[in-house]
Design a protein around this motif. Structure first.
Motif, PDB file in Angstrom:
ATOM      1  N   LEU A 147       0.838  -1.201   0.000  1.00 32.78           N
ATOM      2  CA  LEU A 147       0.000   0.000   0.000  1.00 32.78           C
ATOM      3  C   LEU A 147       0.872   1.250   0.000  1.00 32.78           C
ATOM      4  CD1 LEU A 147      -2.741   1.392   0.131  1.00 32.78           C
ATOM      5  CD2 LEU A 147      -2.679   1.113   2.620  1.00 32.78           C
ATOM      6  N   SER A 148       1.942   1.227   0.764  1.00 29.03           N
ATOM      7  CA  SER A 148       2.864   2.358   0.793  1.00 29.03           C
ATOM      8  C   SER A 148       3.477   2.592  -0.583  1.00 29.03           C
ATOM      9  CB  SER A 148       3.970   2.096   1.824  1.00 29.03           C
ATOM     10  OG  SER A 148       4.932   3.126   1.787  1.00 29.03           O
ATOM     11  N   GLU A 149       3.861   1.516  -1.268  1.00 29.35           N
ATOM     12  CA  GLU A 149       4.434   1.656  -2.609  1.00 29.35           C
ATOM     13  C   GLU A 149       3.410   2.185  -3.611  1.00 29.35           C
ATOM     14  OE1 GLU A 149       8.030  -1.508  -3.019  1.00 29.35           O
ATOM     15  OE2 GLU A 149       6.005  -2.373  -2.952  1.00 29.35           O
ATOM     16  N   VAL A 150       2.156   1.780  -3.457  1.00 31.21           N
ATOM     17  CA  VAL A 150       1.098   2.291  -4.336  1.00 31.21           C
ATOM     18  C   VAL A 150       0.921   3.788  -4.104  1.00 31.21           C
ATOM     19  CG1 VAL A 150      -1.398   2.246  -4.777  1.00 31.21           C
ATOM     20  CG2 VAL A 150      -0.123   0.100  -4.603  1.00 31.21           C
ATOM     21  N   GLU A 151       0.892   4.214  -2.836  1.00 30.45           N
ATOM     22  CA  GLU A 151       0.734   5.636  -2.527  1.00 30.45           C
ATOM     23  C   GLU A 151       1.897   6.468  -3.050  1.00 30.45           C
ATOM     24  OE1 GLU A 151      -0.006   6.640   1.527  1.00 30.45           O
ATOM     25  OE2 GLU A 151      -2.081   5.932   1.452  1.00 30.45           O
ATOM     26  N   ARG A 152       3.090   5.908  -3.045  1.00 30.15           N
ATOM     27  CA  ARG A 152       4.263   6.632  -3.530  1.00 30.15           C
ATOM     28  C   ARG A 152       4.420   6.549  -5.047  1.00 30.15           C
ATOM     29  NH1 ARG A 152       8.841   4.030  -0.912  1.00 30.15           N
ATOM     30  NH2 ARG A 152       7.400   2.464  -0.148  1.00 30.15           N
ATOM     31  N   GLY A 153       3.512   5.837  -5.709  1.00 40.61           N
ATOM     32  CA  GLY A 153       3.557   5.739  -7.158  1.00 40.61           C
ATOM     33  C   GLY A 153       4.616   4.788  -7.666  1.00 40.61           C
ATOM     34  N   GLN A 154       5.091   3.901  -6.807  1.00 37.70           N
ATOM     35  CA  GLN A 154       6.125   2.956  -7.215  1.00 37.70           C
ATOM     36  C   GLN A 154       5.542   1.654  -7.744  1.00 37.70           C
ATOM     37  OE1 GLN A 154       8.507   2.670  -3.669  1.00 37.70           O
ATOM     38  NE2 GLN A 154       9.755   4.426  -4.250  1.00 37.70           N
ATOM     39  N   LYS A 155       4.299   1.352  -7.387  1.00 32.23           N
ATOM     40  CA  LYS A 155       3.632   0.135  -7.855  1.00 32.23           C
ATOM     41  C   LYS A 155       2.343   0.507  -8.564  1.00 32.23           C
ATOM     42  CE  LYS A 155       6.317  -3.071  -6.107  1.00 32.23           C
ATOM     43  NZ  LYS A 155       7.064  -4.010  -6.888  1.00 32.23           N
ATOM     44  N   GLU A 156       2.041  -0.239  -9.613  1.00 29.15           N
ATOM     45  CA  GLU A 156       0.806  -0.064 -10.374  1.00 29.15           C
ATOM     46  C   GLU A 156      -0.246  -0.975  -9.735  1.00 29.15           C
ATOM     47  OE1 GLU A 156      -0.633   2.029 -13.660  1.00 29.15           O
ATOM     48  OE2 GLU A 156       1.489   1.543 -13.714  1.00 29.15           O
ATOM     49  N   ALA A 157      -1.279  -0.394  -9.176  1.00 31.59           N
ATOM     50  CA  ALA A 157      -2.313  -1.179  -8.497  1.00 31.59           C
ATOM     51  C   ALA A 157      -3.306  -1.748  -9.507  1.00 31.59           C
ATOM     52  CB  ALA A 157      -3.046  -0.307  -7.488  1.00 31.59           C
ATOM     53  N   SER A 158      -3.733  -2.990  -9.276  1.00 30.22           N
ATOM     54  CA  SER A 158      -4.757  -3.597 -10.129  1.00 30.22           C
ATOM     55  C   SER A 158      -6.112  -2.952  -9.829  1.00 30.22           C
ATOM     56  CB  SER A 158      -4.833  -5.100  -9.870  1.00 30.22           C
ATOM     57  OG  SER A 158      -5.337  -5.341  -8.566  1.00 30.22           O
ATOM     58  N   SER A 159      -7.066  -3.170 -10.708  1.00 30.23           N
ATOM     59  CA  SER A 159      -8.401  -2.596 -10.495  1.00 30.23           C
ATOM     60  C   SER A 159      -9.043  -3.185  -9.239  1.00 30.23           C
ATOM     61  CB  SER A 159      -9.286  -2.830 -11.712  1.00 30.23           C
ATOM     62  OG  SER A 159      -9.385  -4.201 -12.003  1.00 30.23           O
ATOM     63  N   GLU A 160      -8.791  -4.472  -8.963  1.00 29.70           N
ATOM     64  CA  GLU A 160      -9.341  -5.093  -7.752  1.00 29.70           C
ATOM     65  C   GLU A 160      -8.746  -4.465  -6.502  1.00 29.70           C
ATOM     66  OE1 GLU A 160      -7.959  -6.917 -10.237  1.00 29.70           O
ATOM     67  OE2 GLU A 160      -9.614  -8.091 -11.029  1.00 29.70           O
ATOM     68  N   LEU A 161      -7.433  -4.223  -6.538  1.00 30.74           N
ATOM     69  CA  LEU A 161      -6.772  -3.619  -5.394  1.00 30.74           C
ATOM     70  C   LEU A 161      -7.248  -2.188  -5.187  1.00 30.74           C
ATOM     71  CD1 LEU A 161      -4.643  -3.887  -3.172  1.00 30.74           C
ATOM     72  CD2 LEU A 161      -2.972  -3.054  -4.799  1.00 30.74           C
ATOM     73  N   LEU A 162      -7.377  -1.431  -6.275  1.00 30.20           N
ATOM     74  CA  LEU A 162      -7.883  -0.068  -6.156  1.00 30.20           C
ATOM     75  C   LEU A 162      -9.289  -0.042  -5.568  1.00 30.20           C
ATOM     76  CD1 LEU A 162      -6.763   1.835  -9.377  1.00 30.20           C
ATOM     77  CD2 LEU A 162      -6.085   2.282  -7.023  1.00 30.20           C
ATOM     78  N   ALA A 163     -10.121  -0.955  -6.018  1.00 28.23           N
ATOM     79  CA  ALA A 163     -11.493  -1.034  -5.494  1.00 28.23           C
ATOM     80  C   ALA A 163     -11.477  -1.335  -4.002  1.00 28.23           C
ATOM     81  CB  ALA A 163     -12.289  -2.084  -6.258  1.00 28.23           C
ATOM     82  N   SER A 164     -10.594  -2.230  -3.577  1.00 29.46           N
ATOM     83  CA  SER A 164     -10.496  -2.589  -2.170  1.00 29.46           C
ATOM     84  C   SER A 164      -9.998  -1.411  -1.325  1.00 29.46           C
ATOM     85  CB  SER A 164      -9.551  -3.785  -2.019  1.00 29.46           C
ATOM     86  OG  SER A 164      -9.444  -4.165  -0.678  1.00 29.46           O
ATOM     87  N   ILE A 165      -8.990  -0.694  -1.831  1.00 30.89           N
ATOM     88  CA  ILE A 165      -8.468   0.466  -1.102  1.00 30.89           C
ATOM     89  C   ILE A 165      -9.517   1.565  -1.025  1.00 30.89           C
ATOM     90  CG2 ILE A 165      -6.727   2.300  -1.136  1.00 30.89           C
ATOM     91  CD1 ILE A 165      -4.844   0.253  -2.522  1.00 30.89           C
ATOM     92  N   CYS A 166     -10.206   1.809  -2.132  1.00 26.59           N
ATOM     93  CA  CYS A 166     -11.255   2.839  -2.146  1.00 26.59           C
ATOM     94  C   CYS A 166     -12.384   2.483  -1.174  1.00 26.59           C
ATOM     95  CB  CYS A 166     -11.807   3.023  -3.551  1.00 26.59           C
ATOM     96  SG  CYS A 166     -10.697   3.952  -4.619  1.00 26.59           S
ATOM     97  N   GLU A 167     -12.730   1.204  -1.107  1.00 23.72           N
ATOM     98  CA  GLU A 167     -13.765   0.771  -0.163  1.00 23.72           C
ATOM     99  C   GLU A 167     -13.306   1.014   1.270  1.00 23.72           C
ATOM    100  OE1 GLU A 167     -15.892  -3.387   1.088  1.00 23.72           O
ATOM    101  OE2 GLU A 167     -15.532  -3.032  -1.052  1.00 23.72           O
ATOM    102  N   ALA A 168     -12.045   0.721   1.560  1.00 19.76           N
ATOM    103  CA  ALA A 168     -11.511   0.953   2.901  1.00 19.76           C
ATOM    104  C   ALA A 168     -11.509   2.442   3.240  1.00 19.76           C
ATOM    105  CB  ALA A 168     -10.099   0.389   3.010  1.00 19.76           C
ATOM    106  N   LEU A 169     -11.306   3.284   2.229  1.00 16.81           N
ATOM    107  CA  LEU A 169     -11.306   4.738   2.425  1.00 16.81           C
ATOM    108  C   LEU A 169     -12.705   5.345   2.351  1.00 16.81           C
ATOM    109  CD1 LEU A 169      -8.202   5.646   0.236  1.00 16.81           C
ATOM    110  CD2 LEU A 169      -8.402   6.010   2.697  1.00 16.81           C
ATOM    111  N   GLU A 170     -13.694   4.512   2.033  1.00 11.44           N
ATOM    112  CA  GLU A 170     -15.067   4.984   1.825  1.00 11.44           C
ATOM    113  C   GLU A 170     -15.082   6.080   0.760  1.00 11.44           C
ATOM    114  OE1 GLU A 170     -16.580   6.029   5.688  1.00 11.44           O
ATOM    115  OE2 GLU A 170     -16.449   3.958   6.391  1.00 11.44           O
ATOM    116  N   LEU A 171     -14.326   5.829  -0.308  1.00  9.36           N
ATOM    117  CA  LEU A 171     -14.184   6.744  -1.432  1.00  9.36           C
ATOM    118  C   LEU A 171     -14.608   5.989  -2.682  1.00  9.36           C
ATOM    119  CD1 LEU A 171     -12.899   9.358  -2.760  1.00  9.36           C
ATOM    120  CD2 LEU A 171     -10.782   8.032  -2.859  1.00  9.36           C
ATOM    121  N   PRO A 172     -15.650   6.440  -3.364  1.00  6.34           N
ATOM    122  CA  PRO A 172     -16.061   5.748  -4.589  1.00  6.34           C
ATOM    123  C   PRO A 172     -14.920   5.731  -5.608  1.00  6.34           C
ATOM    124  CG  PRO A 172     -17.716   7.361  -3.923  1.00  6.34           C
ATOM    125  CD  PRO A 172     -16.515   7.580  -3.061  1.00  6.34           C
TER     126      PRO A 172
END
Length: 147
Positions: A38-63
């Motif tokens: 997650l830290s690498e995704v936030e720093r732009g070092q890793k490309e997150a999959s659509s499933e991972l993005l959906a999961s992170i957005c759900e955790a953030l309560e952000l559509p």
């Protein structure tokens, strides 16, 4: 000054998390993703999959659609800045010379941005000041009277 999509997404995710005053650990647990990843995704070092993005957005309560809309607006705003820098006005110095003289590298959001929405991102050169903006004074001593 090319912005990678993974960097723009990471910036927005970090912005959403810090605005909620939540930790990486909290979001990583809720999204069921490792804290390091997650830290690498936030720093732009890793490309997150659509499933991972959906999961992170759900955790953030952000559509997810809102995240993508804001990222698109950020990238569009930076593209407009790049176009402006690529086409200097008649008689102006070349962009490389002008930016080097001003010490302009990248940029930062200007204070005119209203609210927390970075979709209105505008860049300005960093400003350096040699004047002292605060004065140093000695604290005043107050007498304590005991009754």
């Amino acid at each position: 000054m090319t912005v990678l999509l993974r960097e723009a997404i990471g910036d927005r995710l970090r912005h959403a998390r810090t605005n909620q005053r939540r930790t990486l650990r909290d979001i990583s647990r809720a999204a069921k993703v490792s804290l390091g990843y997650l830290s690498e995704v936030e720093r732009g070092q890793k490309e997150a999959s659509s499933e991972l993005l959906a999961s992170i957005c759900e955790a953030l309560e952000l559509p997810l659609s809102e995240l993508l809309h804001k990222v698109a607006a950020d990238v569009s705003a930076l593209d407009k800045v790049k176009e402006t820098l690529d086409r200097p006005e008649r008689g102006a110095k070349p962009v490389e010379t002008a930016t080097a003289e001003r010490g302009f590298e990248g940029g930062r959001p200007v204070p005119e941005v209203i609210g927390n929405d970075l979709a209105d991102l505008r860049l300005s050169p960093p400003r350096m000041s040699t004047t002292l903006r605060t004065t140093i004074t000695t604290p005043e001593l107050a007498a304590i009277v005991a009754a």
